[in-house]
Design a protein around this motif. Structure first.
Motif, PDB file in Angstrom:
ATOM      1  N   ALA A  40       0.828  -1.210   0.000  1.00  0.00           N
ATOM      2  CA  ALA A  40       0.000   0.000   0.000  1.00  0.00           C
ATOM      3  C   ALA A  40       0.860   1.257   0.000  1.00  0.00           C
ATOM      4  O   ALA A  40       0.573   2.231  -0.714  1.00  0.00           O
ATOM      5  CB  ALA A  40      -0.930  -0.011   1.210  1.00  0.00           C
ATOM      6  N   ALA A  41       1.925   1.254   0.801  1.00  0.00           N
ATOM      7  CA  ALA A  41       2.820   2.413   0.840  1.00  0.00           C
ATOM      8  C   ALA A  41       3.496   2.627  -0.509  1.00  0.00           C
ATOM      9  O   ALA A  41       3.678   3.770  -0.956  1.00  0.00           O
ATOM     10  CB  ALA A  41       3.860   2.218   1.943  1.00  0.00           C
ATOM     11  N   ASP A  42       3.853   1.544  -1.172  1.00  0.00           N
ATOM     12  CA  ASP A  42       4.476   1.646  -2.491  1.00  0.00           C
ATOM     13  C   ASP A  42       3.495   2.217  -3.510  1.00  0.00           C
ATOM     14  O   ASP A  42       3.849   3.065  -4.334  1.00  0.00           O
ATOM     15  CB  ASP A  42       4.961   0.262  -2.929  1.00  0.00           C
ATOM     16  N   LEU A  43       2.252   1.768  -3.449  1.00  0.00           N
ATOM     17  CA  LEU A  43       1.232   2.292  -4.362  1.00  0.00           C
ATOM     18  C   LEU A  43       0.975   3.777  -4.113  1.00  0.00           C
ATOM     19  O   LEU A  43       0.748   4.546  -5.052  1.00  0.00           O
ATOM     20  CB  LEU A  43      -0.068   1.504  -4.184  1.00  0.00           C
ATOM     21  N   LEU A  44       1.034   4.172  -2.861  1.00  0.00           N
ATOM     22  CA  LEU A  44       0.760   5.566  -2.512  1.00  0.00           C
ATOM     23  C   LEU A  44       1.893   6.490  -2.933  1.00  0.00           C
ATOM     24  O   LEU A  44       1.663   7.517  -3.586  1.00  0.00           O
ATOM     25  CB  LEU A  44       0.524   5.676  -1.005  1.00  0.00           C
ATOM     26  N   VAL A  45       3.119   6.127  -2.573  1.00  0.00           N
ATOM     27  CA  VAL A  45       4.253   7.039  -2.734  1.00  0.00           C
ATOM     28  C   VAL A  45       4.887   6.932  -4.117  1.00  0.00           C
ATOM     29  O   VAL A  45       5.165   7.948  -4.766  1.00  0.00           O
ATOM     30  CB  VAL A  45       5.305   6.768  -1.640  1.00  0.00           C
ATOM     31  N   ASP A  49      -1.014   5.620  -7.037  1.00  0.00           N
ATOM     32  CA  ASP A  49      -2.308   5.005  -7.338  1.00  0.00           C
ATOM     33  C   ASP A  49      -3.085   4.979  -6.025  1.00  0.00           C
ATOM     34  O   ASP A  49      -3.073   3.997  -5.279  1.00  0.00           O
ATOM     35  CB  ASP A  49      -2.112   3.592  -7.893  1.00  0.00           C
ATOM     36  N   PHE A  50      -3.762   6.073  -5.733  1.00  0.00           N
ATOM     37  CA  PHE A  50      -4.361   6.256  -4.421  1.00  0.00           C
ATOM     38  C   PHE A  50      -5.531   5.308  -4.180  1.00  0.00           C
ATOM     39  O   PHE A  50      -5.725   4.825  -3.064  1.00  0.00           O
ATOM     40  CB  PHE A  50      -4.803   7.707  -4.262  1.00  0.00           C
ATOM     41  N   GLY A  51      -6.301   5.034  -5.223  1.00  0.00           N
ATOM     42  CA  GLY A  51      -7.410   4.106  -5.065  1.00  0.00           C
ATOM     43  C   GLY A  51      -6.929   2.706  -4.732  1.00  0.00           C
ATOM     44  O   GLY A  51      -7.473   2.033  -3.843  1.00  0.00           O
ATOM     45  N   ALA A  52      -5.892   2.251  -5.435  1.00  0.00           N
ATOM     46  CA  ALA A  52      -5.342   0.922  -5.164  1.00  0.00           C
ATOM     47  C   ALA A  52      -4.708   0.867  -3.781  1.00  0.00           C
ATOM     48  O   ALA A  52      -4.801  -0.149  -3.080  1.00  0.00           O
ATOM     49  CB  ALA A  52      -4.314   0.557  -6.232  1.00  0.00           C
ATOM     50  N   ALA A  53      -4.063   1.954  -3.371  1.00  0.00           N
ATOM     51  CA  ALA A  53      -3.467   1.995  -2.030  1.00  0.00           C
ATOM     52  C   ALA A  53      -4.540   1.866  -0.958  1.00  0.00           C
ATOM     53  O   ALA A  53      -4.373   1.128   0.025  1.00  0.00           O
ATOM     54  CB  ALA A  53      -2.690   3.295  -1.847  1.00  0.00           C
ATOM     55  N   LEU A  54      -5.657   2.557  -1.147  1.00  0.00           N
ATOM     56  CA  LEU A  54      -6.749   2.484  -0.176  1.00  0.00           C
ATOM     57  C   LEU A  54      -7.339   1.079  -0.116  1.00  0.00           C
ATOM     58  O   LEU A  54      -7.576   0.538   0.972  1.00  0.00           O
ATOM     59  CB  LEU A  54      -7.830   3.501  -0.541  1.00  0.00           C
ATOM     60  N   VAL A  80       0.817  -2.275  12.980  1.00  0.00           N
ATOM     61  CA  VAL A  80       0.540  -2.419  11.547  1.00  0.00           C
ATOM     62  C   VAL A  80      -0.797  -1.777  11.205  1.00  0.00           C
ATOM     63  O   VAL A  80      -0.933  -1.073  10.198  1.00  0.00           O
ATOM     64  CB  VAL A  80       0.549  -3.910  11.148  1.00  0.00           C
ATOM     65  N   LYS A  81      -1.791  -1.999  12.048  1.00  0.00           N
ATOM     66  CA  LYS A  81      -3.119  -1.427  11.815  1.00  0.00           C
ATOM     67  C   LYS A  81      -3.070   0.096  11.816  1.00  0.00           C
ATOM     68  O   LYS A  81      -3.683   0.759  10.967  1.00  0.00           O
ATOM     69  CB  LYS A  81      -4.074  -1.930  12.895  1.00  0.00           C
ATOM     70  N   CYS A  82      -2.328   0.663  12.755  1.00  0.00           N
ATOM     71  CA  CYS A  82      -2.179   2.120  12.815  1.00  0.00           C
ATOM     72  C   CYS A  82      -1.510   2.644  11.547  1.00  0.00           C
ATOM     73  O   CYS A  82      -1.956   3.638  10.957  1.00  0.00           O
ATOM     74  CB  CYS A  82      -1.373   2.502  14.053  1.00  0.00           C
ATOM     75  N   SER A  83      -0.461   1.977  11.101  1.00  0.00           N
ATOM     76  CA  SER A  83       0.242   2.403   9.886  1.00  0.00           C
ATOM     77  C   SER A  83      -0.650   2.281   8.659  1.00  0.00           C
ATOM     78  O   SER A  83      -0.605   3.128   7.758  1.00  0.00           O
ATOM     79  CB  SER A  83       1.511   1.571   9.699  1.00  0.00           C
ATOM     80  N   LEU A  84      -1.466   1.250   8.606  1.00  0.00           N
ATOM     81  CA  LEU A  84      -2.408   1.097   7.496  1.00  0.00           C
ATOM     82  C   LEU A  84      -3.397   2.257   7.462  1.00  0.00           C
ATOM     83  O   LEU A  84      -3.733   2.772   6.392  1.00  0.00           O
ATOM     84  CB  LEU A  84      -3.159  -0.229   7.627  1.00  0.00           C
ATOM     85  N   CYS A  85      -3.860   2.676   8.638  1.00  0.00           N
ATOM     86  CA  CYS A  85      -4.798   3.800   8.689  1.00  0.00           C
ATOM     87  C   CYS A  85      -4.131   5.102   8.266  1.00  0.00           C
ATOM     88  O   CYS A  85      -4.759   5.946   7.621  1.00  0.00           O
ATOM     89  CB  CYS A  85      -5.383   3.926  10.095  1.00  0.00           C
ATOM     90  N   VAL A  86      -2.862   5.268   8.609  1.00  0.00           N
ATOM     91  CA  VAL A  86      -2.131   6.465   8.186  1.00  0.00           C
ATOM     92  C   VAL A  86      -2.045   6.519   6.662  1.00  0.00           C
ATOM     93  O   VAL A  86      -2.290   7.563   6.043  1.00  0.00           O
ATOM     94  CB  VAL A  86      -0.727   6.485   8.816  1.00  0.00           C
ATOM     95  N   VAL A  87      -1.717   5.401   6.041  1.00  0.00           N
ATOM     96  CA  VAL A  87      -1.649   5.346   4.579  1.00  0.00           C
ATOM     97  C   VAL A  87      -3.033   5.578   3.977  1.00  0.00           C
ATOM     98  O   VAL A  87      -3.189   6.305   2.988  1.00  0.00           O
ATOM     99  CB  VAL A  87      -1.074   3.993   4.115  1.00  0.00           C
ATOM    100  N   ALA A  93      -7.202  11.632   1.336  1.00  0.00           N
ATOM    101  CA  ALA A  93      -6.951  13.063   1.179  1.00  0.00           C
ATOM    102  C   ALA A  93      -6.476  13.383  -0.234  1.00  0.00           C
ATOM    103  O   ALA A  93      -6.882  14.393  -0.822  1.00  0.00           O
ATOM    104  CB  ALA A  93      -5.921  13.527   2.208  1.00  0.00           C
ATOM    105  N   GLU A  94      -5.620  12.534  -0.790  1.00  0.00           N
ATOM    106  CA  GLU A  94      -5.114  12.766  -2.145  1.00  0.00           C
ATOM    107  C   GLU A  94      -6.231  12.682  -3.183  1.00  0.00           C
ATOM    108  O   GLU A  94      -6.176  13.344  -4.221  1.00  0.00           O
ATOM    109  CB  GLU A  94      -4.024  11.739  -2.476  1.00  0.00           C
ATOM    110  N   MET A  95      -7.253  11.886  -2.904  1.00  0.00           N
ATOM    111  CA  MET A  95      -8.380  11.754  -3.833  1.00  0.00           C
ATOM    112  C   MET A  95      -9.486  12.765  -3.542  1.00  0.00           C
ATOM    113  O   MET A  95     -10.580  12.672  -4.088  1.00  0.00           O
ATOM    114  CB  MET A  95      -8.944  10.331  -3.763  1.00  0.00           C
TER     115      MET A  95
END
Length: 255
Positions: A40-45, A49-54, A80-87, A93-95
């Motif tokens: 997810a972090a790779d997709l985001l940064v 691809d913000f939709g795929a990251a979400l 891990v759950k906290c980090s997933l929510c951050v991503v 927000a990006e979308m």
């Protein structure tokens, strides 16, 4: 003297074959969720691809909800759950779907007071930046009142953030004052600084309220007195138009 004969090697232990009817052990939930977090972090940064990251974050959170293995270190799945929510927050927000952020994270934590400090901080900053601090008022209030949260090292920072980004912008000065006075998270110096900021905000609020009343009073007083002048001005424009359109003022047309 004859040396003793070497003792025979121990026979190899027989390996118990896995029966075809026995299911293979599932991969630990922690490993699967951590791998999805990295994806997810790779997709985001990288790929943006913000939709795929979400969607990847949501898959990982569902995997964590199924339960963690007994051998997993305590708190690992929570991190891990906290980090997933951050991503996920960043992806929303990006979308330009920032209004969904609060309801999105609460579906994984059920209650506001269960939100991790980092997730709560990001939500406050996001809604404050988008000029919607009121959306966080009840959420942060519930989080700060929970006894389990009051012993966390991040508690004082979140109290200050709540004051600066939620209570003061909304004009909730009495609640802000009560929070500062009753909170044990502040030292005497920090409490004094916070109360000074609240006092400054109260004076500014009074000044703005007084200025608004004076402006309204001036408008009410000026409106009736300005009507004769406007009527006179309109009459002058009407006379000018009549004079310009009069036949005496029209130039003769040359053939």
């Amino acid at each position: 003297m004859r040396s003793g004969a070497p003792s025979p090697a121990a026979p190899p232990r027989a390996l118990v074959p896995l029966r075809s009817s026995e299911p293979a052990r599932a991969a630990p939930v922690r490993s699967a969720a951590a791998a999805l977090l990295e994806e997810a972090a790779d997709l985001l940064v990288v790929h943006r691809d913000f939709g795929a990251a979400l969607r990847t974050c949501e898959r990982a959170c569902r995997a964590l909800a199924c339960g963690a293995p007994a051998e997993e270190p305590a708190g690992a799945s929570l991190e891990v759950k906290c980090s997933l929510c951050v991503v996920g927050i960043q992806a929303l927000a990006e979308m330009n779907r920032w209004r969904e952020v609060l309801s999105w994270v609460l579906q994984y934590y059920q209650a506001p007071e269960k939100l991790p400090p980092k997730v709560l901080e990001l939500c406050v900053l996001l809604y404050s930046k988008m000029q919607e601090p009121a959306a966080m008022l009840e959420v942060v209030r519930a989080w700060l009142q929970d006894p389990d949260n009051q012993g966390l090292p991040e508690y004082r920072a979140l109290v200050e953030l709540h004051l600066q980004r939620v209570l003061l912008p909304l004009g909730c000065l009495s609640e802000a004052e009560e929070l500062v006075v009753d909170s044990v998270a502040f030292s005497d110096e920090q409490r004094l600084d916070a109360l000074q900021a609240i006092s400054t905000a109260r004076e500014q609020q009074k000044h703005e309220h007084s200025g608004s009343e004076e402006a309204q009073k001036l408008n009410q007083e000026a409106s009736p007195s300005s009507l004769p002048f406007l009527y006179k001005l309109a009459h002058i424009f009407h006379r000018i138009r009549e004079a310009v359109s009069s036949p005496l003022c029209q130039l003769p047309i040359q053939n």
